[in-house]
Design a protein around this motif. Structure first.
Motif, PDB file in Angstrom:
ATOM      1  N   ALA A 179       3.725  14.739   7.495  1.00  0.00           N
ATOM      2  CA  ALA A 179       3.108  15.574   6.470  1.00  0.00           C
ATOM      3  C   ALA A 179       2.493  16.848   7.058  1.00  0.00           C
ATOM      4  N   VAL A 180       2.735  17.091   8.368  1.00  0.00           N
ATOM      5  CA  VAL A 180       2.148  18.250   9.041  1.00  0.00           C
ATOM      6  C   VAL A 180       3.263  19.187   9.500  1.00  0.00           C
ATOM      7  N   GLU A 220       6.871  15.789   4.212  1.00  0.00           N
ATOM      8  CA  GLU A 220       6.937  14.841   3.108  1.00  0.00           C
ATOM      9  C   GLU A 220       5.550  14.246   2.940  1.00  0.00           C
ATOM     10  N   ARG A 221       5.077  14.245   1.712  1.00  0.00           N
ATOM     11  CA  ARG A 221       3.765  13.675   1.406  1.00  0.00           C
ATOM     12  C   ARG A 221       3.793  13.102  -0.001  1.00  0.00           C
ATOM     13  N   LYS A 222       2.706  12.442  -0.380  1.00  0.00           N
ATOM     14  CA  LYS A 222       2.649  11.804  -1.703  1.00  0.00           C
ATOM     15  C   LYS A 222       2.927  12.783  -2.838  1.00  0.00           C
ATOM     16  N   GLU A 223       2.424  14.010  -2.687  1.00  0.00           N
ATOM     17  CA  GLU A 223       2.551  15.007  -3.756  1.00  0.00           C
ATOM     18  C   GLU A 223       3.943  15.613  -3.834  1.00  0.00           C
ATOM     19  N   LEU A 251       0.890  27.530   5.528  1.00  0.00           N
ATOM     20  CA  LEU A 251      -0.474  27.596   5.000  1.00  0.00           C
ATOM     21  C   LEU A 251      -0.473  27.553   3.475  1.00  0.00           C
ATOM     22  N   ASP A 252       0.482  28.237   2.855  1.00  0.00           N
ATOM     23  CA  ASP A 252       0.582  28.224   1.391  1.00  0.00           C
ATOM     24  C   ASP A 252       0.942  26.848   0.844  1.00  0.00           C
ATOM     25  N   SER A 253       1.554  25.998   1.667  1.00  0.00           N
ATOM     26  CA  SER A 253       1.964  24.676   1.193  1.00  0.00           C
ATOM     27  C   SER A 253       0.826  23.651   1.227  1.00  0.00           C
ATOM     28  N   ILE A 254      -0.306  24.020   1.802  1.00  0.00           N
ATOM     29  CA  ILE A 254      -1.436  23.089   1.880  1.00  0.00           C
ATOM     30  C   ILE A 254      -1.963  22.826   0.476  1.00  0.00           C
ATOM     31  N   ILE A 255      -2.108  21.565   0.144  1.00  0.00           N
ATOM     32  CA  ILE A 255      -2.637  21.177  -1.157  1.00  0.00           C
ATOM     33  C   ILE A 255      -4.138  20.948  -0.999  1.00  0.00           C
ATOM     34  N   PRO A 256      -4.960  21.719  -1.704  1.00  0.00           N
ATOM     35  CA  PRO A 256      -6.409  21.543  -1.547  1.00  0.00           C
ATOM     36  C   PRO A 256      -6.856  20.178  -2.052  1.00  0.00           C
TER      37      PRO A 256
END
Length: 145
Positions: free
Chosen positions: A32-33, A62-65, A77-82
Motif C-alpha cells: 500500500a506504499v 493496493e489498499r482497502k479503498e 502524494l495525490d493518491s494518499i487518502i486522508p
C-alpha cells in the motif's frame, strides 16, 4: 558542483526491499506504499515522468479503498487518502503546558493546526493570532476550560 548520478535500478530495488521490511515491522502493508525513485537535483520523476530512468515503469498500490498507480512523486502524494476525522467526538489537542492560575482556573496551552470545533459543555477554545505562533489557549478570562 559535483552532480550525483541518477539512482540505478539495482540501488532502488535494494532500498525498496529494506524499506518494505521496516514498513512491515511497524505494522503497515508495503503493497500500500508507493516507491518512486526521484532525483531532486535533476527533477526526475518528481512532477513529470523522467526519460532518464527508462527502467522505471511506475508505481502501483493496493489498499482497502482501491488501487492507485502512477509514475511521479506528485501522483503518489495525490493518491494518499486522508484519515477519517471523528468530528462527532470532543476536540483533542496536543498540550505543551497547563497553567493553574488562581481565580481563573486551569488554562491548557498547545499548538494547533487545521481544526474545527463546536462549543460543548460551556467550553470555548480559540486559535491565538498568527503572530503568537499558532497557539491555542483556553478562553480562561471568560470560561475556564
Amino acid at each position: 558542483y559535483h552532480r550525483r548520478p541518477l539512482p540505478r535500478q539495482a540501488e532502488v530495488e535494494e532500498i525498496q526491499k529494506e524499506v518494505s521490511g521496516f514498513i512491515k515491522k511497524v505494522g503497515y502493508n508495503p503493497a500500500a506504499v508507493p516507491f518512486v525513485p526521484i532525483s531532486g537535483w535533476h527533477g526526475d520523476n518528481m512532477l513529470q515522468t523522467s526519460s532518464n530512468m527508462s527502467w522505471y515503469k511506475g508505481w502501483a498500490v493496493e489498499r482497502k479503498e482501491g488501487k492507485a498507480s502512477g509514475t511521479t512523486l506528485l501522483e503518489a502524494l495525490d493518491s494518499i487518502i486522508p484519515p477519517a476525522r471523528p468530528t462527532d467526538k470532543p476536540l483533542r489537542l496536543p498540550l505543551q503546558d497547563v497553567y493553574k492560575i488562581g481565580g481563573i482556573g486551569t488554562v491548557p496551552r498547545g499548538p494547533c493546526g487545521d481544526w474545527h470545533h463546536q462549543a460543548r459543555h460551556g467550553r470555548h477554545l480559540r486559535p491565538q493570532h498568527a503572530h503568537h505562533g499558532g497557539q491555542v489557549r483556553g478562553d480562561a478570562p471568560r470560561v475556564p476550560p
